[in-house]
Design an enzyme around this catalytic site. Structure first.
Site, PDB file in Angstrom:
ATOM      1  N   THR A  13       0.860  -0.615  -0.219  1.00 34.07           N
ATOM      2  CA  THR A  13       0.065   0.444   0.418  1.00 34.07           C
ATOM      3  C   THR A  13       1.139   1.639  -0.041  1.00 34.07           C
ATOM      4  O   THR A  13       1.051   1.398   0.878  1.00 34.07           O
ATOM      5  CB  THR A  13      -1.055   0.140   1.057  1.00 34.07           C
ATOM      6  OG1 THR A  13      -1.683  -1.348   1.234  1.00 34.07           O
ATOM      7  CG2 THR A  13      -2.309   0.796   1.216  1.00 34.07           C
TER       8      THR A  13
ATOM      9  N   LYS B  23       0.391   6.032   8.102  1.00 36.08           N
ATOM     10  CA  LYS B  23       0.797   6.079   7.035  1.00 36.08           C
ATOM     11  C   LYS B  23      -0.546   5.909   5.570  1.00 36.08           C
ATOM     12  O   LYS B  23      -0.344   6.791   4.678  1.00 36.08           O
ATOM     13  CB  LYS B  23       1.518   4.542   6.602  1.00 36.08           C
ATOM     14  CG  LYS B  23       2.248   4.728   5.094  1.00 36.08           C
ATOM     15  CD  LYS B  23       1.909   3.546   4.021  1.00 36.08           C
ATOM     16  CE  LYS B  23       2.256   1.934   4.339  1.00 36.08           C
ATOM     17  NZ  LYS B  23       0.996   1.345   4.150  1.00 36.08           N
TER      18      LYS B  23
ATOM     19  N   LYS C  16      -7.030   1.199  -3.126  1.00 37.91           N
ATOM     20  CA  LYS C  16      -6.794   0.741  -2.178  1.00 37.91           C
ATOM     21  C   LYS C  16      -6.835   2.001  -0.716  1.00 37.91           C
ATOM     22  O   LYS C  16      -7.285   1.154   0.290  1.00 37.91           O
ATOM     23  CB  LYS C  16      -5.537   0.093  -1.693  1.00 37.91           C
ATOM     24  CG  LYS C  16      -4.947  -0.513  -1.209  1.00 37.91           C
ATOM     25  CD  LYS C  16      -5.248  -1.607   0.107  1.00 37.91           C
ATOM     26  CE  LYS C  16      -4.604  -2.150   0.843  1.00 37.91           C
ATOM     27  NZ  LYS C  16      -5.295  -2.840   2.284  1.00 37.91           N
TER      28      LYS C  16
END
Ligand code: NAP
Length: 293
Positions: free
Chosen positions: A94, A239, A170
């Site tokens: 990701t 993140k 995503k």
């Protein structure tokens, strides 16, 4: 097919294991070499360098974040230098929309293929081939790796021929999951402080309007106050909030909830919770409201 696999963390270990178990020739590489052993036990071959892992038709990366992927792919002895023309890099981490776009360009310049294929599902889903793959890239490259996606996941969604769109999808999904975790934590604190048992409340929610895995699994972890060991570490969730905000800023899309979630992860980190499961942000509301006192 000969497959390279770089990044044997919680997710990569299960994914690489699936490819080995399906009978593929797999060459694995991990920065910390000891993490390769379980894969070698399944018949994989160890690469001592990133370059060695690139002697393959397809090379997967499943790394923590932008910094790791950038180093591995674009560093001096990285994948771009070593991959053969027509070999395909499948990037499952990701990472940011911007890095994915840069990688697509850099691989393209070398006539190497690039497919972004971030995943939904936790380490248990990775180990059992139950991931959901969100893929994007040029059709010829996606077609080449699709049989491998069928080993890794229960379903693949091809969203675009531009790889970075898969990363956008995503990140949007993780933003939604984090909102669910936060709202579960808040609602449970409310009823608990009002005198209702939180486990009973969760049973009610997940037997009626919210009868889906996200609510059941994360709700269970919040109700049990059980955030260790982390399946998905909070620092990685933090993140993702940063990356979704950055993508949103680029597109001029306000995401007010994402700002709140970013602060929730900062709160958790400030209190030493970075390595807990990311669902631990669901415990903050009960502290705010002194439910546990
Ligand atoms: P993890 O267990 O922390 O593993 C991270 C991997 O990245 C390890 O192999 C680590 O190597 C490597 N790495 C980190 N920094 C590096 C660097 N500078 N250079 C080279 N290698 C580096 O993470 P994970 O949970 O497997 O997650 C991997 C990716 O999948 C992340 O992008 C995450 O957001 C995403 N993801 C995770 C989940 C989940 O539930 N866990 C679900 C979907 C997607 P070392 O072993 O040497 O540290």
């Amino acid at each position: 097919m000969r497959i390279g696999f770089i990044g044997l963390g919680r997710m990569g270990t299960g994914m690489a294991s699936r490819l080995c178990q399906a009978g593929h020739e797999v060459i694995v590489y991990n920065r910390s070499a000891q993490r390769m052993q379980p894969l070698l036990d399944l018949g994989a071959r160890a690469a001592m360098t990133i370059g060695e892992a690139c002697a393959a038709d397809v090379v997967f990366t499943m790394l923590a974040d932008d910094k790791a992927l950038e180093e591995v792919a674009m560093g001096a002895a990285g994948m771009i230098e070593h991959l053969a023309a027509d070999a395909v890099h499948v990037s499952c981490s990701t990472v940011s929309v911007a890095l994915s776009a840069r990688l697509a360009h850099a691989h393209g310049q070398k006539r190497q293929g690039f497919v972004a294929a971030p995943v939904f599902g936790r380490p248990d889903a990775a180990a059992s081939g139950k991931l959901f793959m969100v893929a994007a890239g040029k059709r010829e490259f996606v077609d080449k790796v699709m049989p491998l996606f069928e080993i890794l996941g229960q379903r693949t969604f091809v969203v675009s021929d531009a790889p970075e769109k898969a990363n956008l999808v995503k990140l949007s999904g993780n933003f939604m999951i984090a909102t669910v975790i936060e709202s579960l934590g808040e609602a449970m604190s409310l009823v608990e402080k009002g005198g209702v048992d939180r486990h009973q409340y969760l049973e009610l929610l997940t037997s009626t309007l919210f009868n889906v895995p996200i609510y059941k699994n994360y709700g269970g972890m919040i109700a049990d106050r059980n955030f260790e060991p982390a399946g998905f570490a909070a620092h990685l969730g933090q993140k993702d909030m940063r990356l979704v905000l950055s993508a949103a800023e680029e597109l001029k899309v306000p995401l007010p909830f994402a700002n709140i979630l970013r602060d929730r992860f900062l709160n958790l980190a400030a209190h030493g919770g970075e390595n807990l499961d990311w669902s631990a942000i669901g415990s903050l509301a009960s502290k705010d409201s002194a439910v546990e006192a």
